[in-house]
Design a protein around this motif. Structure first.
Motif, PDB file in Angstrom:
ATOM      1  N   GLY A   1       0.749  -1.131   0.061  1.00  0.00           N
ATOM      2  CA  GLY A   1       0.210   0.002   0.021  1.00  0.00           C
ATOM      3  C   GLY A   1       0.794   1.398  -0.069  1.00  0.00           C
ATOM      4  N   ASP A   2       2.193   1.123   0.420  1.00  0.00           N
ATOM      5  CA  ASP A   2       3.003   2.429   0.265  1.00  0.00           C
ATOM      6  C   ASP A   2       3.163   3.033  -1.059  1.00  0.00           C
ATOM      7  OD1 ASP A   2       3.253   2.392   2.831  1.00  0.00           O
ATOM      8  OD2 ASP A   2       5.220   1.457   3.060  1.00  0.00           O
ATOM      9  N   GLU A   3       3.439   4.041  -1.418  1.00  0.00           N
ATOM     10  CA  GLU A   3       3.410   4.545  -2.658  1.00  0.00           C
ATOM     11  C   GLU A   3       4.731   5.053  -3.094  1.00  0.00           C
ATOM     12  OE1 GLU A   3      -1.337   5.456  -3.505  1.00  0.00           O
ATOM     13  OE2 GLU A   3       0.215   7.072  -3.552  1.00  0.00           O
ATOM     14  N   ILE A   4       5.218   4.965  -4.331  1.00  0.00           N
ATOM     15  CA  ILE A   4       6.377   5.428  -4.792  1.00  0.00           C
ATOM     16  C   ILE A   4       6.116   6.327  -6.187  1.00  0.00           C
ATOM     17  CG2 ILE A   4       8.862   5.019  -6.114  1.00  0.00           C
ATOM     18  CD1 ILE A   4       8.543   2.025  -4.567  1.00  0.00           C
ATOM     19  N   ILE A   5       6.698   7.482  -6.338  1.00  0.00           N
ATOM     20  CA  ILE A   5       6.520   8.283  -7.422  1.00  0.00           C
ATOM     21  C   ILE A   5       7.781   8.504  -8.316  1.00  0.00           C
ATOM     22  CG2 ILE A   5       5.704  10.437  -8.117  1.00  0.00           C
ATOM     23  CD1 ILE A   5       4.089  10.978  -5.503  1.00  0.00           C
ATOM     24  N   ILE A   6       7.488   8.353  -9.629  1.00  0.00           N
ATOM     25  CA  ILE A   6       8.864   8.410 -10.552  1.00  0.00           C
ATOM     26  C   ILE A   6       8.130   9.463 -11.482  1.00  0.00           C
ATOM     27  CG2 ILE A   6       9.831   6.437  -9.991  1.00  0.00           C
ATOM     28  CD1 ILE A   6       8.627   5.248 -12.609  1.00  0.00           C
ATOM     29  N   SER A   7       9.051   9.972 -12.427  1.00  0.00           N
ATOM     30  CA  SER A   7       8.260  10.420 -13.535  1.00  0.00           C
ATOM     31  C   SER A   7       8.424  10.125 -14.953  1.00  0.00           C
ATOM     32  CB  SER A   7       9.343  11.958 -13.723  1.00  0.00           C
ATOM     33  OG  SER A   7      10.176  11.725 -14.560  1.00  0.00           O
ATOM     34  N   ALA A   8       7.520  10.686 -16.039  1.00  0.00           N
ATOM     35  CA  ALA A   8       7.540   9.891 -17.209  1.00  0.00           C
ATOM     36  C   ALA A   8       8.584  10.016 -17.834  1.00  0.00           C
ATOM     37  CB  ALA A   8       6.082  10.483 -17.848  1.00  0.00           C
ATOM     38  N   MET A   9       9.574  10.953 -17.607  1.00  0.00           N
ATOM     39  CA  MET A   9      10.955  11.122 -18.287  1.00  0.00           C
ATOM     40  C   MET A   9      11.929  10.215 -17.874  1.00  0.00           C
ATOM     41  SD  MET A   9      12.436  14.701 -17.461  1.00  0.00           S
ATOM     42  CE  MET A   9      11.144  15.692 -17.870  1.00  0.00           C
ATOM     43  N   GLU A  10      11.892   9.315 -16.826  1.00  0.00           N
ATOM     44  CA  GLU A  10      13.016   8.641 -16.315  1.00  0.00           C
ATOM     45  C   GLU A  10      13.527   7.719 -17.323  1.00  0.00           C
ATOM     46  OE1 GLU A  10      13.983   9.621 -13.355  1.00  0.00           O
ATOM     47  OE2 GLU A  10      12.282  10.828 -13.458  1.00  0.00           O
ATOM     48  N   HIS A  11      15.075   7.628 -17.109  1.00  0.00           N
ATOM     49  CA  HIS A  11      15.645   6.514 -17.629  1.00  0.00           C
ATOM     50  C   HIS A  11      15.254   5.043 -17.112  1.00  0.00           C
ATOM     51  CE1 HIS A  11      19.390   3.852 -18.415  1.00  0.00           C
ATOM     52  NE2 HIS A  11      19.820   4.818 -19.357  1.00  0.00           N
ATOM     53  N   HIS A  12      15.385   4.130 -17.983  1.00  0.00           N
ATOM     54  CA  HIS A  12      14.858   2.720 -17.559  1.00  0.00           C
ATOM     55  C   HIS A  12      15.365   2.517 -16.084  1.00  0.00           C
ATOM     56  CE1 HIS A  12      14.190   1.597 -21.951  1.00  0.00           C
ATOM     57  NE2 HIS A  12      13.373   2.483 -21.615  1.00  0.00           N
TER      58      HIS A  12
ATOM     59  N   ILE B   1       3.046   8.001 -11.175  1.00  0.00           N
ATOM     60  CA  ILE B   1       3.899   8.689 -12.547  1.00  0.00           C
ATOM     61  C   ILE B   1       3.492  10.143 -12.446  1.00  0.00           C
ATOM     62  CG2 ILE B   1       4.586   8.723 -14.785  1.00  0.00           C
ATOM     63  CD1 ILE B   1       4.982   6.034 -13.165  1.00  0.00           C
ATOM     64  N   ILE B   2       4.657  11.035 -12.287  1.00  0.00           N
ATOM     65  CA  ILE B   2       4.323  12.527 -12.801  1.00  0.00           C
ATOM     66  C   ILE B   2       4.352  12.442 -14.432  1.00  0.00           C
ATOM     67  CG2 ILE B   2       5.356  14.786 -12.307  1.00  0.00           C
ATOM     68  CD1 ILE B   2       7.303  13.343 -10.283  1.00  0.00           C
ATOM     69  N   PRO B   3       3.473  13.190 -14.827  1.00  0.00           N
ATOM     70  CA  PRO B   3       3.123  13.250 -16.152  1.00  0.00           C
ATOM     71  C   PRO B   3       4.202  14.385 -16.812  1.00  0.00           C
ATOM     72  CG  PRO B   3       1.364  14.221 -15.300  1.00  0.00           C
ATOM     73  CD  PRO B   3       2.137  13.567 -14.053  1.00  0.00           C
ATOM     74  N   MET B   4       4.414  14.284 -18.025  1.00  0.00           N
ATOM     75  CA  MET B   4       5.250  15.267 -18.718  1.00  0.00           C
ATOM     76  C   MET B   4       4.499  15.958 -19.646  1.00  0.00           C
ATOM     77  SD  MET B   4       8.809  14.338 -20.703  1.00  0.00           S
ATOM     78  CE  MET B   4       7.830  13.210 -22.083  1.00  0.00           C
ATOM     79  N   ASN B   5       4.729  17.261 -20.159  1.00  0.00           N
ATOM     80  CA  ASN B   5       3.878  17.927 -21.075  1.00  0.00           C
ATOM     81  C   ASN B   5       4.691  17.936 -22.613  1.00  0.00           C
ATOM     82  OD1 ASN B   5       6.069  19.941 -21.259  1.00  0.00           O
ATOM     83  ND2 ASN B   5       4.999  21.481 -20.087  1.00  0.00           N
ATOM     84  N   ALA B   6       4.297  18.478 -23.506  1.00  0.00           N
ATOM     85  CA  ALA B   6       4.681  18.259 -24.776  1.00  0.00           C
ATOM     86  C   ALA B   6       6.236  19.049 -25.107  1.00  0.00           C
ATOM     87  CB  ALA B   6       3.825  19.002 -26.022  1.00  0.00           C
ATOM     88  N   LYS B   7       6.500  19.959 -24.113  1.00  0.00           N
ATOM     89  CA  LYS B   7       7.840  20.419 -24.107  1.00  0.00           C
ATOM     90  C   LYS B   7       8.960  19.587 -23.567  1.00  0.00           C
ATOM     91  CE  LYS B   7       6.591  25.512 -24.556  1.00  0.00           C
ATOM     92  NZ  LYS B   7       6.843  26.976 -23.935  1.00  0.00           N
ATOM     93  N   GLY B   8       8.365  18.607 -22.735  1.00  0.00           N
ATOM     94  CA  GLY B   8       9.327  17.748 -22.040  1.00  0.00           C
ATOM     95  C   GLY B   8       9.520  18.385 -20.568  1.00  0.00           C
ATOM     96  N   GLU B   9       8.600  19.205 -20.026  1.00  0.00           N
ATOM     97  CA  GLU B   9       8.569  19.522 -18.685  1.00  0.00           C
ATOM     98  C   GLU B   9       7.685  18.449 -17.751  1.00  0.00           C
ATOM     99  OE1 GLU B   9       9.409  24.243 -19.742  1.00  0.00           O
ATOM    100  OE2 GLU B   9       7.474  23.478 -19.889  1.00  0.00           O
ATOM    101  N   LEU B  10       8.193  18.433 -16.606  1.00  0.00           N
ATOM    102  CA  LEU B  10       7.017  17.774 -15.816  1.00  0.00           C
ATOM    103  C   LEU B  10       5.981  18.586 -15.153  1.00  0.00           C
ATOM    104  CD1 LEU B  10       9.873  15.820 -13.209  1.00  0.00           C
ATOM    105  CD2 LEU B  10       8.602  15.122 -15.401  1.00  0.00           C
ATOM    106  N   GLU B  11       4.853  17.828 -14.955  1.00  0.00           N
ATOM    107  CA  GLU B  11       3.581  18.814 -14.670  1.00  0.00           C
ATOM    108  C   GLU B  11       3.651  18.694 -13.033  1.00  0.00           C
ATOM    109  OE1 GLU B  11       0.057  17.444 -16.666  1.00  0.00           O
ATOM    110  OE2 GLU B  11       1.094  17.473 -18.729  1.00  0.00           O
ATOM    111  N   LEU B  12       4.393  19.890 -12.566  1.00  0.00           N
ATOM    112  CA  LEU B  12       4.355  19.744 -11.026  1.00  0.00           C
ATOM    113  C   LEU B  12       3.221  19.897 -10.191  1.00  0.00           C
ATOM    114  CD1 LEU B  12       7.861  21.258 -10.733  1.00  0.00           C
ATOM    115  CD2 LEU B  12       7.428  19.189 -10.882  1.00  0.00           C
ATOM    116  N   GLU B  13       2.221  20.401 -10.960  1.00  0.00           N
ATOM    117  CA  GLU B  13       0.905  20.622 -10.185  1.00  0.00           C
ATOM    118  C   GLU B  13       0.174  19.260 -10.107  1.00  0.00           C
ATOM    119  OE1 GLU B  13       0.106  21.211 -14.568  1.00  0.00           O
ATOM    120  OE2 GLU B  13       1.700  21.875 -13.112  1.00  0.00           O
ATOM    121  N   VAL B  14       0.434  18.465 -11.123  1.00  0.00           N
ATOM    122  CA  VAL B  14      -0.026  17.031 -10.896  1.00  0.00           C
ATOM    123  C   VAL B  14       0.693  16.359  -9.919  1.00  0.00           C
ATOM    124  CG1 VAL B  14      -0.690  14.907 -12.145  1.00  0.00           C
ATOM    125  CG2 VAL B  14      -0.849  17.016 -13.522  1.00  0.00           C
ATOM    126  N   PHE B  15       2.108  16.454 -10.041  1.00  0.00           N
ATOM    127  CA  PHE B  15       2.930  16.009  -8.721  1.00  0.00           C
ATOM    128  C   PHE B  15       2.318  16.261  -7.498  1.00  0.00           C
ATOM    129  CE2 PHE B  15       6.408  16.992  -6.068  1.00  0.00           C
ATOM    130  CZ  PHE B  15       6.797  15.560  -5.537  1.00  0.00           C
TER     131      PHE B  15
END
Length: 405
Positions: free
Chosen positions: A111-122, A141-155
């Protein structure tokens, strides 16, 4: 201002020719070249100091141990760690992340959660997937926009009291995006979560101070910062590392072994089982001495100038599409040329002596988001020049008509 030609003269491989052409090395995101000081230091260890460390009373062992531990001290000072035993030698970034996933991961519960981003290396995706399967945790997962920036408000909306670890890259290897890790760390700590920063693409490009960042873990590889392959570092806060069970068992990580029970060694040895990569550790210390010889502000300015110069020149090429257009990015350009396969472009560039990377760059989720199989990636280092960029552009101008006919 730095003397780039003087810096280049320290890297013997830059004098090499590939297919009869002077080498233009734009694959620094994959690995950097090595200065002669690092090469000579490794040679000196094997020719004059070779011995196992920490265990011998004889002179060679003591000299090798001193050199290895001095390297640890050099790295501690460079990244601003409070204690030298917070510097754990690993095989590289991947090994460091796996160490945390297995050791810190043992403290997690279903039930514990881990957060990574959509732009991570494998390497910063797969170990957490494996941990979640093993422990019944949830990966978010923290999503990423079309410019390649993390959507920190979603984070911020993903964070909760269930969040135990946030693991994100400092700089994207495939897009060049510099993430706002300071805010990520601050927001994560507000809910009690720990933070791991993947610094494989950052420590050679920007100044890193782990205490100022207040990250809990920071990982990087030696071979991407002018050091040897097969060596890297996991920085971890002392209290966290002391609380984590060891990842591997064997020599040097023990205090006492009986057939019924083993007590573990103190930091950093608790996480350094077996004979380490001694030459690699010593060589890595020398690579940091090379970094210390540079002014990091000048490094940032030079690489940013290269990035801007190359981007402007590439913009003039018909049919070019860039991937990774963040407002804050460093010396990586990923692109495609309409109608051309990146592999074909990379192959012909190689025939002209130019080394770039083609493919998904171990970031398949990034490529999937853009609906492409991969990109052509040019990644710069301190020894690269505008003249090399000009050679690169002229080569592309020759290649494109050939491939389009």
């Amino acid at each position: 201002m730095m003397d780039i030609q003087k810096i280049r003269s320290q890297f013997p491989i830059l004098e090499e020719k590939i297919h009869g052409k002077p080498l233009v090395y734009f694959d620094n995101g994959a690995t950097t070249q090595k200065p002669l000081s690092v090469i000579n230091r490794i040679e000196n260890y094997y020719t004059k100091e070779n011995a196992n460390i920490h265990r011998g009373v004889h002179t060679l062992s003591q000299e090798a141990t001193t050199a290895y531990e001095n390297a640890r001290n050099t790295i501690q000072t460079y990244i601003g760690a409070q204690h030298n035993h917070e510097i754990i030698f690993t095989k590289g970034t991947t090994d460091g992340i796996n160490l945390v996933a297995n050791s810190f991961g043992e403290l997690l519960k279903p039930g514990d959660e881990i957060i990574i981003s959509a732009m991570e290396h494998h390497s910063n995706i797969v170990p957490w997937q494996m941990l979640c399967e093993r422990k019944g945790c949830k990966l978010r997962i923290i999503p990423m926009n079309a410019k390649g920036e993390l959507e920190l408000e979603v984070f911020e909306r993903l964070l909760s009291e269930r969040t135990k670890l946030v693991a994100v890259t400092h700089i994207s290897n495939s897009l060049g995006t510099v993430n706002d890790v300071e805010q990520i760390i601050k927001k994560s700590h507000a809910v009690g979560a720990k933070v791991l920063i993947d610094g494989a693409q950052s420590i050679q490009h920007i100044k890193v101070d782990v205490q100022a960042l207040d990250c809990d873990f920071y990982v990087f590889s030696g071979h991407k910062l002018f050091g040897p392959t097969g060596i890297g570092v996991l920085y971890g806060k002392e209290a966290l590392l002391n609380n984590m069970p060891p990842y591997q068992g064997g020599g040097d990580m023990i205090k006492e072994v009986t057939l019924t029970k083993t007590t573990y060694n103190d930091l950093p040895h608790k996480f350094e089982a077996g004979t380490p990569n001694i030459a690699g550790g010593i060589g890595l210390g020398t690579a940091f001495e090379f970094l210390n010889s540079l002014n990091m502000d000048d490094v940032v300015a030079h690489e940013q100038e290269l990035l801007n110069y190359a981007t402007q020149a590439l913009t003039k090429i018909e049919g070019i599409q860039f991937y990774g257009e963040a407002a804050n990015k460093t010396s990586v350009i990923s692109f495609l040329i309409e109608g051309l396969h990146p592999y074909d472009v990379g192959t012909l560039l190689d025939k002209m002596g130019i080394a770039v990377r083609t493919g998904h760059h171990c970031t398949q989720p990034v490529m999937d988001q853009f609906k492409i199989p991969g990109t052509i990636r040019a990644s710069f280092a301190i020894y690269n020049t505008k003249e090399e960029v000009d050679i690169f552009i002229k080569a592309l101008e020759r290649i494109i008509p050939i491939l389009k006919n």
